[in-house]
Design a protein around this motif. Structure first.
Motif, PDB file in Angstrom:
ATOM      1  N   ALA A  60      87.550  21.800   3.037  1.00 54.11           N
ATOM      2  CA  ALA A  60      88.850  21.272   3.282  1.00 54.11           C
ATOM      3  C   ALA A  60      88.799  20.556   1.975  1.00 54.11           C
ATOM      4  CB  ALA A  60      89.398  20.788   4.200  1.00 54.11           C
ATOM      5  N   GLU A  61      87.848  19.854   1.226  1.00 55.86           N
ATOM      6  CA  GLU A  61      88.178  18.748   0.232  1.00 55.86           C
ATOM      7  C   GLU A  61      87.692  20.538  -0.196  1.00 55.86           C
ATOM      8  OE1 GLU A  61      85.842  14.888   1.804  1.00 55.86           O
ATOM      9  OE2 GLU A  61      84.656  15.876   0.334  1.00 55.86           O
ATOM     10  N   ASP A  62      86.633  21.197  -0.317  1.00 60.30           N
ATOM     11  CA  ASP A  62      86.518  22.140  -1.713  1.00 60.30           C
ATOM     12  C   ASP A  62      88.037  23.191  -1.763  1.00 60.30           C
ATOM     13  OD1 ASP A  62      84.250  21.003  -1.771  1.00 60.30           O
ATOM     14  OD2 ASP A  62      83.161  23.435  -0.338  1.00 60.30           O
ATOM     15  N   TYR A  63      89.288  23.620  -1.037  1.00 66.01           N
ATOM     16  CA  TYR A  63      89.536  23.733  -0.884  1.00 66.01           C
ATOM     17  C   TYR A  63      90.993  23.388  -1.703  1.00 66.01           C
ATOM     18  CZ  TYR A  63      87.954  27.242   2.695  1.00 66.01           C
ATOM     19  OH  TYR A  63      87.728  27.989   3.450  1.00 66.01           O
ATOM     20  N   ASN A  64      91.423  21.873  -1.292  1.00 71.96           N
ATOM     21  CA  ASN A  64      92.165  21.080  -2.330  1.00 71.96           C
ATOM     22  C   ASN A  64      91.608  20.979  -3.405  1.00 71.96           C
ATOM     23  OD1 ASN A  64      93.610  18.416  -2.330  1.00 71.96           O
ATOM     24  ND2 ASN A  64      93.644  18.045  -0.959  1.00 71.96           N
ATOM     25  N   ALA A  65      90.432  21.102  -3.878  1.00 71.25           N
ATOM     26  CA  ALA A  65      90.454  20.872  -5.329  1.00 71.25           C
ATOM     27  C   ALA A  65      90.857  22.180  -6.239  1.00 71.25           C
ATOM     28  CB  ALA A  65      88.605  20.655  -4.991  1.00 71.25           C
ATOM     29  N   GLU A 233      96.005  15.496   5.276  1.00 70.98           N
ATOM     30  CA  GLU A 233      95.735  14.825   6.011  1.00 70.98           C
ATOM     31  C   GLU A 233      94.542  15.078   7.402  1.00 70.98           C
ATOM     32  OE1 GLU A 233      99.412  16.368   8.632  1.00 70.98           O
ATOM     33  OE2 GLU A 233     100.801  14.840   6.566  1.00 70.98           O
ATOM     34  N   VAL A 234      93.859  16.958   7.012  1.00 67.12           N
ATOM     35  CA  VAL A 234      92.947  17.665   7.352  1.00 67.12           C
ATOM     36  C   VAL A 234      91.378  16.154   7.126  1.00 67.12           C
ATOM     37  CG1 VAL A 234      91.121  19.131   7.801  1.00 67.12           C
ATOM     38  CG2 VAL A 234      93.434  19.518   8.267  1.00 67.12           C
ATOM     39  N   VAL A 235      91.662  15.811   6.179  1.00 70.94           N
ATOM     40  CA  VAL A 235      90.513  14.987   5.368  1.00 70.94           C
ATOM     41  C   VAL A 235      90.123  13.916   5.454  1.00 70.94           C
ATOM     42  CG1 VAL A 235      89.551  14.150   3.025  1.00 70.94           C
ATOM     43  CG2 VAL A 235      90.150  16.980   3.211  1.00 70.94           C
ATOM     44  N   THR A 236      91.663  13.573   5.870  1.00 69.59           N
ATOM     45  CA  THR A 236      91.976  11.660   6.703  1.00 69.59           C
ATOM     46  C   THR A 236      91.791  11.658   7.865  1.00 69.59           C
ATOM     47  OG1 THR A 236      94.115  11.556   4.943  1.00 69.59           O
ATOM     48  CG2 THR A 236      93.695  10.286   7.017  1.00 69.59           C
ATOM     49  N   TYR A 237      92.199  12.544   8.540  1.00 72.66           N
ATOM     50  CA  TYR A 237      91.489  12.541   9.927  1.00 72.66           C
ATOM     51  C   TYR A 237      90.025  13.061  10.336  1.00 72.66           C
ATOM     52  CZ  TYR A 237      96.629  12.082  11.755  1.00 72.66           C
ATOM     53  OH  TYR A 237      97.857  12.040  12.164  1.00 72.66           O
ATOM     54  N   ALA A 238      89.592  13.796   9.935  1.00 70.69           N
ATOM     55  CA  ALA A 238      87.912  13.786   9.830  1.00 70.69           C
ATOM     56  C   ALA A 238      86.716  13.206   9.471  1.00 70.69           C
ATOM     57  CB  ALA A 238      87.486  14.821   8.432  1.00 70.69           C
ATOM     58  N   VAL A 239      87.393  12.223   8.288  1.00 72.78           N
ATOM     59  CA  VAL A 239      86.785  10.713   7.930  1.00 72.78           C
ATOM     60  C   VAL A 239      86.853  10.038   9.147  1.00 72.78           C
ATOM     61  CG1 VAL A 239      86.473   8.980   6.310  1.00 72.78           C
ATOM     62  CG2 VAL A 239      86.977  11.209   5.611  1.00 72.78           C
ATOM     63  N   GLN A 240      88.493   9.841   9.758  1.00 76.32           N
ATOM     64  CA  GLN A 240      88.356   9.281  10.646  1.00 76.32           C
ATOM     65  C   GLN A 240      87.790   8.593  11.621  1.00 76.32           C
ATOM     66  OE1 GLN A 240      92.716   9.005  11.337  1.00 76.32           O
ATOM     67  NE2 GLN A 240      92.902   7.037   9.713  1.00 76.32           N
ATOM     68  N   LEU A 241      87.453  10.131  12.346  1.00 82.06           N
ATOM     69  CA  LEU A 241      86.791  11.171  13.125  1.00 82.06           C
ATOM     70  C   LEU A 241      84.700  11.150  13.084  1.00 82.06           C
ATOM     71  CD1 LEU A 241      86.749  11.905  16.186  1.00 82.06           C
ATOM     72  CD2 LEU A 241      86.908  13.609  15.845  1.00 82.06           C
ATOM     73  N   GLU A 242      84.811  10.627  11.853  1.00 82.52           N
ATOM     74  CA  GLU A 242      83.216  10.861  11.655  1.00 82.52           C
ATOM     75  C   GLU A 242      82.988   9.525  11.350  1.00 82.52           C
ATOM     76  OE1 GLU A 242      82.104  12.601   8.066  1.00 82.52           O
ATOM     77  OE2 GLU A 242      83.358  13.767   7.534  1.00 82.52           O
ATOM     78  N   THR A 243      83.814   8.404  11.240  1.00 83.87           N
ATOM     79  CA  THR A 243      83.219   6.617  11.843  1.00 83.87           C
ATOM     80  C   THR A 243      83.442   6.686  12.526  1.00 83.87           C
ATOM     81  OG1 THR A 243      84.491   6.872   9.072  1.00 83.87           O
ATOM     82  CG2 THR A 243      84.480   4.893  10.434  1.00 83.87           C
ATOM     83  N   TYR A 244      83.864   6.945  13.653  1.00 82.32           N
ATOM     84  CA  TYR A 244      83.738   6.743  15.104  1.00 82.32           C
ATOM     85  C   TYR A 244      82.944   6.992  15.504  1.00 82.32           C
ATOM     86  CZ  TYR A 244      86.273   5.496  19.553  1.00 82.32           C
ATOM     87  OH  TYR A 244      86.718   5.203  20.715  1.00 82.32           O
ATOM     88  N   LEU A 245      82.469   8.095  15.323  1.00 85.09           N
ATOM     89  CA  LEU A 245      82.004   9.123  16.414  1.00 85.09           C
ATOM     90  C   LEU A 245      80.079   8.401  15.889  1.00 85.09           C
ATOM     91  CD1 LEU A 245      82.757  12.969  16.231  1.00 85.09           C
ATOM     92  CD2 LEU A 245      82.936  10.553  18.109  1.00 85.09           C
ATOM     93  N   LYS A 246      80.135   8.346  14.541  1.00 81.73           N
ATOM     94  CA  LYS A 246      78.915   7.046  13.918  1.00 81.73           C
ATOM     95  C   LYS A 246      78.577   5.729  14.242  1.00 81.73           C
ATOM     96  CE  LYS A 246      78.946   9.482   9.799  1.00 81.73           C
ATOM     97  NZ  LYS A 246      78.363   9.542   8.069  1.00 81.73           N
ATOM     98  N   GLU A 247      79.613   5.427  14.782  1.00 83.43           N
ATOM     99  CA  GLU A 247      79.772   3.602  14.937  1.00 83.43           C
ATOM    100  C   GLU A 247      80.061   3.593  17.351  1.00 83.43           C
ATOM    101  OE1 GLU A 247      82.667   1.765  13.400  1.00 83.43           O
ATOM    102  OE2 GLU A 247      82.009   1.603  11.838  1.00 83.43           O
ATOM    103  N   ALA A 248      79.968   4.939  17.646  1.00 82.46           N
ATOM    104  CA  ALA A 248      79.924   5.132  19.093  1.00 82.46           C
ATOM    105  C   ALA A 248      78.320   5.064  19.677  1.00 82.46           C
ATOM    106  CB  ALA A 248      80.299   6.668  19.462  1.00 82.46           C
ATOM    107  N   LYS A 249      78.452   3.663  20.359  1.00 81.71           N
ATOM    108  CA  LYS A 249      77.004   4.104  21.255  1.00 81.71           C
ATOM    109  C   LYS A 249      77.025   4.634  22.935  1.00 81.71           C
ATOM    110  CE  LYS A 249      76.327  -0.193  18.661  1.00 81.71           C
ATOM    111  NZ  LYS A 249      76.234  -1.470  19.098  1.00 81.71           N
ATOM    112  N   PRO A 250      76.110   5.393  23.465  1.00 82.62           N
ATOM    113  CA  PRO A 250      76.269   5.549  25.062  1.00 82.62           C
ATOM    114  C   PRO A 250      76.945   4.664  25.848  1.00 82.62           C
ATOM    115  CG  PRO A 250      74.307   6.181  24.146  1.00 82.62           C
ATOM    116  CD  PRO A 250      74.595   5.071  22.786  1.00 82.62           C
TER     117      PRO A 250
END
Length: 268
Positions: A60-65, A233-250
């Motif tokens: 998405a970032e590549d297409y955007n640029a 919007e795709v990039v924004t939501y992807a960043v949010q989801l990445e952050t959420y999952l990286k901080e997730a614990k079992p």
């Protein structure tokens, strides 16, 4: 990504339901071992999802640029037309604005509430690119101080359905947002929304039914800019989801059965 999340949600949901039944004392060690294995499988699945999301975000970032370069080329080739074309009113200033300073490179406009304007670019980093009546030179105004307006060129009659608007030819609507799929979210225009007043009904209107008064110079890149907005919007939501999952614990899913639903919400 959504399908993967659905599979993960079903998998974890079964785990959460099973965990509500306490194992017999003699099976505690086996249960602990299974839980550890379950946690490792969960971590692995989350990592796989993260990799897919990072791939989607990167594309998405590549297409955007690439698209930004195309938009710049199109608009630069047409910009000379602005000086030849009259201002076409398609918006109004809802809140007065007086800039503290302005430069030739980044011209900021002074505008009064109720002043009619032509909106050339609706949204770019919180600013709108506009022209005023009697002044063909474009400049910038805060995007939250203007409203885009459009008139219906024909009756917009749709079957009763949630989210769609039935309108008559000649109705003036406030364009809240436009989608690259060819729809615009609107509400009937009755002046600026006053604090405490009844919320106006919003709904979707086929973009082709709206008179678009923007100059030819900007119409040439209209759909390009809508796609750019969607990619942002795709990039924004992807960043949010990445952050959420990286901080997730079992243990998060054990303590909160709705944990995966919170992950899923970023996909919609």
């Amino acid at each position: 990504v959504t399908r993967t999340f659905s599979n993960l949600y079903s998998y974890l949901a079964m785990g959460c339901l099973a965990s509500k039944k306490p194992p017999p004392a003699q099976k505690e060690q086996e249960a602990a071992k299974e839980e550890l294995q379950d946690d490792e499988e969960t971590k692995e699945l989350i990592m796989q999802i993260l990799q897919r999301i990072e791939g989607i975000r990167g594309k998405a970032e590549d297409y955007n640029a690439q698209l930004q370069l195309q938009v710049a080329e199109i608009e630069n080739s047409k910009i000379g037309l602005l000086e030849e074309q009259p201002v076409r009113v398609n918006g109004i200033v809802t809140v007065a604005y007086e800039p503290e300073s302005t430069t030739e490179d980044v011209p900021l406009f002074e505008a009064k509430a109720g002043q009619e304007i032509e909106i050339l670019v609706r949204e770019m980093g919180g600013w709108s690119y506009c022209r005023r009546i009697g002044d063909k030179t474009p400049g910038w105004l805060p995007a939250d101080r203007i409203t885009e307006l459009a008139q219906l060129i024909a009756d917009h009659e749709v079957d009763p359905a949630e989210g769609l608007l039935n309108l008559k030819q000649g109705d003036v609507v406030e364009v809240i947002s436009r989608h690259y799929s060819g729809w615009a979210q609107c509400c009937l225009w009755a002046g600026p929304q006053l604090p405490g007043s009844v919320e106006r009904q919003m709904g979707w209107v086929t973009d082709a039914y709206l008179q678009d008064n923007r100059s030819e110079a900007m119409l040439a890149s209209k759909w390009h800019r809508l796609v750019l907005q969607a990619l942002d919007e795709v990039v924004t939501y992807a960043v949010q989801l990445e952050t959420y999952l990286k901080e997730a614990k079992p243990e998060d899913r054990s303590a909160d059965p709705e944990w995966m639903e919170k992950c899923m919400q970023f996909c919609y």
